[in-house]
Design a protein around this motif. Structure first.
Motif, PDB file in Angstrom:
ATOM      1  N   THR A   6      -5.298  -1.673   8.022  1.00 54.02           N
ATOM      2  CA  THR A   6      -6.080  -1.270   7.499  1.00 54.02           C
ATOM      3  C   THR A   6      -6.255  -1.745   6.263  1.00 54.02           C
ATOM      4  O   THR A   6      -5.935  -3.435   5.831  1.00 54.02           O
ATOM      5  N   LEU A   7      -8.190  -1.507   6.030  1.00 54.90           N
ATOM      6  CA  LEU A   7      -8.558  -3.246   5.487  1.00 54.90           C
ATOM      7  C   LEU A   7      -8.150  -2.687   4.344  1.00 54.90           C
ATOM      8  O   LEU A   7      -8.799  -1.770   3.699  1.00 54.90           O
ATOM      9  N   VAL A   8      -8.404  -3.630   3.657  1.00 51.68           N
ATOM     10  CA  VAL A   8      -8.469  -3.999   1.616  1.00 51.68           C
ATOM     11  C   VAL A   8      -9.199  -3.517   0.840  1.00 51.68           C
ATOM     12  O   VAL A   8     -10.703  -5.165   1.321  1.00 51.68           O
ATOM     13  N   ARG A   9      -9.869  -2.861   0.570  1.00 52.65           N
ATOM     14  CA  ARG A   9     -11.000  -2.429  -0.162  1.00 52.65           C
ATOM     15  C   ARG A   9     -11.226  -3.511  -1.278  1.00 52.65           C
ATOM     16  O   ARG A   9     -10.375  -3.173  -2.137  1.00 52.65           O
ATOM     17  N   LYS A  10     -11.844  -4.466  -1.400  1.00 54.31           N
ATOM     18  CA  LYS A  10     -12.458  -5.053  -2.141  1.00 54.31           C
ATOM     19  C   LYS A  10     -13.087  -3.965  -3.869  1.00 54.31           C
ATOM     20  O   LYS A  10     -13.732  -3.339  -3.332  1.00 54.31           O
ATOM     21  N   LEU A  11     -12.285  -4.824  -4.866  1.00 56.26           N
ATOM     22  CA  LEU A  11     -13.134  -4.333  -6.486  1.00 56.26           C
ATOM     23  C   LEU A  11     -14.326  -4.786  -5.853  1.00 56.26           C
ATOM     24  O   LEU A  11     -14.792  -6.587  -5.625  1.00 56.26           O
ATOM     25  N   ASP A  50      -7.224  -6.351  -5.902  1.00 55.45           N
ATOM     26  CA  ASP A  50      -5.951  -5.726  -6.721  1.00 55.45           C
ATOM     27  C   ASP A  50      -4.737  -5.913  -5.952  1.00 55.45           C
ATOM     28  O   ASP A  50      -4.968  -4.948  -5.151  1.00 55.45           O
ATOM     29  N   ARG A  51      -4.334  -5.981  -6.523  1.00 54.03           N
ATOM     30  CA  ARG A  51      -2.840  -6.797  -6.163  1.00 54.03           C
ATOM     31  C   ARG A  51      -1.927  -4.738  -5.951  1.00 54.03           C
ATOM     32  O   ARG A  51      -0.708  -4.850  -5.054  1.00 54.03           O
ATOM     33  N   ASP A  72      -0.110  -3.668  -2.333  1.00 55.66           N
ATOM     34  CA  ASP A  72       1.255  -3.020  -2.277  1.00 55.66           C
ATOM     35  C   ASP A  72       1.493  -2.090  -1.609  1.00 55.66           C
ATOM     36  O   ASP A  72       2.594  -1.740  -1.308  1.00 55.66           O
ATOM     37  N   ARG A  73       0.831  -0.935  -2.399  1.00 56.03           N
ATOM     38  CA  ARG A  73       1.113   0.366  -1.782  1.00 56.03           C
ATOM     39  C   ARG A  73       0.431  -0.007  -0.431  1.00 56.03           C
ATOM     40  O   ARG A  73       1.365   1.250   0.510  1.00 56.03           O
TER      41      ARG A  73
END
Length: 102
Positions: free
Chosen positions: A29-34, A75-76, A80-81
């Motif tokens: 799953t891509l971690v969407r950047k802020l 975002d950490r 984590d989620r």
């Protein structure tokens, strides 16, 4: 935490590789950047500079970089989620300093 870091400049294929990983195994799953700045791009969660400052002050920003007049951050809590849900986070980065910080 287990995850994948894809490193390269813009338009180097990171999104294409991420999509292919997701087709092989939906846990990737891509971690969407802020992103604070202009509102272009489909892979970002847009925030104001003030919201980003609050997250930074709360210790939630793992990586932050400035490019093209915008600020990008990870975002950490998102990481984590994802890992708590059994997902494998995929992070897109474009410089070595961010990889070391992450």
């Amino acid at each position: 935490m287990m995850g994948v870091v894809l490193y390269g400049p813009p338009a180097s294929g990171k999104s294409t590789v991420t999509a292919a990983l997701g087709e092989v195994d939906q846990r990737f799953t891509l971690v969407r950047k802020l992103k604070a700045g202009n509102r272009r791009g489909a892979e970002y969660d847009f925030v104001s500079a003030e919201d980003l400052a609050r997250l930074r002050a709360a210790g939630r920003v793992l990586v932050e970089s400035r490019r093209y007049g915008n600020t990008y951050a990870i975002d950490r809590h998102k990481l984590d989620r994802l890992t708590a849900a059994g997902q494998v986070p995929v992070v897109h980065l474009g410089n070595i300093a961010d990889i070391r910080r992450l």
